[in-house]
Design a protein around this motif. Structure first.
Motif, PDB file in Angstrom:
ATOM      1  N   ALA A 128     -14.189  85.299  80.525  1.00 12.97           N
ATOM      2  CA  ALA A 128     -14.302  83.848  80.418  1.00 12.97           C
ATOM      3  C   ALA A 128     -13.583  83.159  81.571  1.00 12.97           C
ATOM      4  O   ALA A 128     -12.538  83.629  82.037  1.00 12.97           O
ATOM      5  CB  ALA A 128     -13.731  83.367  79.087  1.00 12.97           C
ATOM      6  N   VAL A 129     -14.154  82.034  81.999  1.00 13.21           N
ATOM      7  CA  VAL A 129     -13.586  81.315  83.130  1.00 13.21           C
ATOM      8  C   VAL A 129     -13.750  79.811  82.919  1.00 13.21           C
ATOM      9  O   VAL A 129     -14.772  79.354  82.401  1.00 13.21           O
ATOM     10  CB  VAL A 129     -14.260  81.759  84.450  1.00 13.21           C
ATOM     11  N   ASP A 130     -12.725  79.069  83.285  1.00 19.34           N
ATOM     12  CA  ASP A 130     -12.798  77.609  83.302  1.00 19.34           C
ATOM     13  C   ASP A 130     -13.105  77.172  84.720  1.00 19.34           C
ATOM     14  O   ASP A 130     -12.396  77.556  85.664  1.00 19.34           O
ATOM     15  CB  ASP A 130     -11.466  76.990  82.849  1.00 19.34           C
ATOM     16  N   LEU A 131     -14.159  76.372  84.873  1.00 19.73           N
ATOM     17  CA  LEU A 131     -14.620  75.965  86.193  1.00 19.73           C
ATOM     18  C   LEU A 131     -14.478  74.460  86.398  1.00 19.73           C
ATOM     19  O   LEU A 131     -14.591  73.686  85.450  1.00 19.73           O
ATOM     20  CB  LEU A 131     -16.085  76.368  86.394  1.00 19.73           C
ATOM     21  N   GLY A 132     -14.255  74.066  87.637  1.00 17.85           N
ATOM     22  CA  GLY A 132     -14.162  72.657  87.988  1.00 17.85           C
ATOM     23  C   GLY A 132     -14.999  72.365  89.211  1.00 17.85           C
ATOM     24  O   GLY A 132     -15.558  73.264  89.850  1.00 17.85           O
ATOM     25  N   ASP A 133     -15.080  71.078  89.538  1.00 16.28           N
ATOM     26  CA  ASP A 133     -15.812  70.611  90.709  1.00 16.28           C
ATOM     27  C   ASP A 133     -14.801  70.195  91.773  1.00 16.28           C
ATOM     28  O   ASP A 133     -14.002  69.282  91.546  1.00 16.28           O
ATOM     29  CB  ASP A 133     -16.697  69.426  90.316  1.00 16.28           C
ATOM     30  N   ALA A 134     -14.822  70.848  92.933  1.00 21.94           N
ATOM     31  CA  ALA A 134     -13.857  70.556  93.993  1.00 21.94           C
ATOM     32  C   ALA A 134     -13.940  69.108  94.449  1.00 21.94           C
ATOM     33  O   ALA A 134     -12.954  68.560  94.945  1.00 21.94           O
ATOM     34  CB  ALA A 134     -14.075  71.485  95.177  1.00 21.94           C
ATOM     35  N   TYR A 135     -15.109  68.488  94.277  1.00 20.03           N
ATOM     36  CA  TYR A 135     -15.300  67.114  94.736  1.00 20.03           C
ATOM     37  C   TYR A 135     -15.027  66.084  93.641  1.00 20.03           C
ATOM     38  O   TYR A 135     -15.175  64.887  93.880  1.00 20.03           O
ATOM     39  CB  TYR A 135     -16.720  66.941  95.278  1.00 20.03           C
ATOM     40  N   ALA A 136     -14.644  66.550  92.465  1.00 21.46           N
ATOM     41  CA  ALA A 136     -14.317  65.639  91.361  1.00 21.46           C
ATOM     42  C   ALA A 136     -13.122  66.180  90.587  1.00 21.46           C
ATOM     43  O   ALA A 136     -13.223  66.512  89.408  1.00 21.46           O
ATOM     44  CB  ALA A 136     -15.526  65.465  90.439  1.00 21.46           C
ATOM     45  N   PRO A 137     -11.961  66.305  91.254  1.00 14.67           N
ATOM     46  CA  PRO A 137     -10.795  66.916  90.606  1.00 14.67           C
ATOM     47  C   PRO A 137     -10.313  66.154  89.366  1.00 14.67           C
ATOM     48  O   PRO A 137      -9.687  66.746  88.485  1.00 14.67           O
ATOM     49  CB  PRO A 137      -9.734  66.902  91.709  1.00 14.67           C
TER      50      PRO A 137
END
Length: 203
Positions: A128-137
């Protein structure tokens, strides 16, 4: 004599009621399907199976290979997927669960809606991994992540890399919607591990 009669009449409910809580310091017991406050039990990945996917972050080698390929594909489309959290050992999950529960003055049930108790976290599997958007921290680890380009890309493409959203809106486990939390199901071992969650969804 009464307890014996009850045990014969209702063996499973009585066993669950009489058994000690599975997590020390948490006055909650598992349900008949093994869940604790909505979360299924998961073992911890072997260190030998973990590989780095970002500084201080690791995944099971099968999930890691798929994630890195998915990140490359996203980057080619102008989307930068950031790994916010990956494998977490039970000790770290325990710290996160109890420390933040206390800090926020949450009940165990309230805390479990947004974080699994130790021994019951998908993160401990290494899949499992939590992901984010580099352009919307500002959207990281927030429902606002669903409004990002990264989430839109994941919805359209994650299945090609065998990642699925663990806790969609209104999920059968009763866990809060987490658009950032994805799990890898691209091997027989991973599919078997998450079969109880799929079975609950189908029921």
């Amino acid at each position: 004599m009464l307890s014996v009669a009850l045990a014969l009449a209702f063996p499973e409910p009585l066993r669950l009621w009489l058994s000690p809580p599975p997590v020390q310091g948490l006055d909650a017991r598992t349900s008949a399907d093994g869940r604790l406050l909505g979360h299924f039990p998961y073992g911890e990945a072997s260190p030998d199976d973990l590989v780095d996917v970002a500084p201080g972050q690791a995944l099971h080698r099968d999930a890691a290979e798929a994630l890195l390929a998915m990140q490359r594909a996203a980057a080619a489309d102008g989307v930068e997927l950031v790994v916010l959290s990956a494998f977490r050992p039970a000790e770290l999950q325990e710290e996160l669960f109890f420390a933040i529960k206390s800090e926020r003055n949450q009940s165990a049930l309230e805390r479990a809606q947004v974080s699994a108790p130790p021994g019951f976290s998908e993160h401990s599997t290494g899949y499992a991994v939590d992901l984010g958007d580099a352009y919307a921290p500002q959207s990281q680890l927030s429902v606002n992540f669903e409004g990002t380009q990264a989430f839109a890309w994941l919805q359209a493409n994650a299945a090609r890399y065998h990642f699925t959203l663990s806790f969609p809106p209104g999920n059968a486990q009763g866990v809060s919607y987490e658009p950032w939390h994805w799990r890898f199901e691209g091997t027989a071992a991973a599919l078997q591990l998450f079969e109880p969650a799929h079975r609950l969804t189908r029921s």
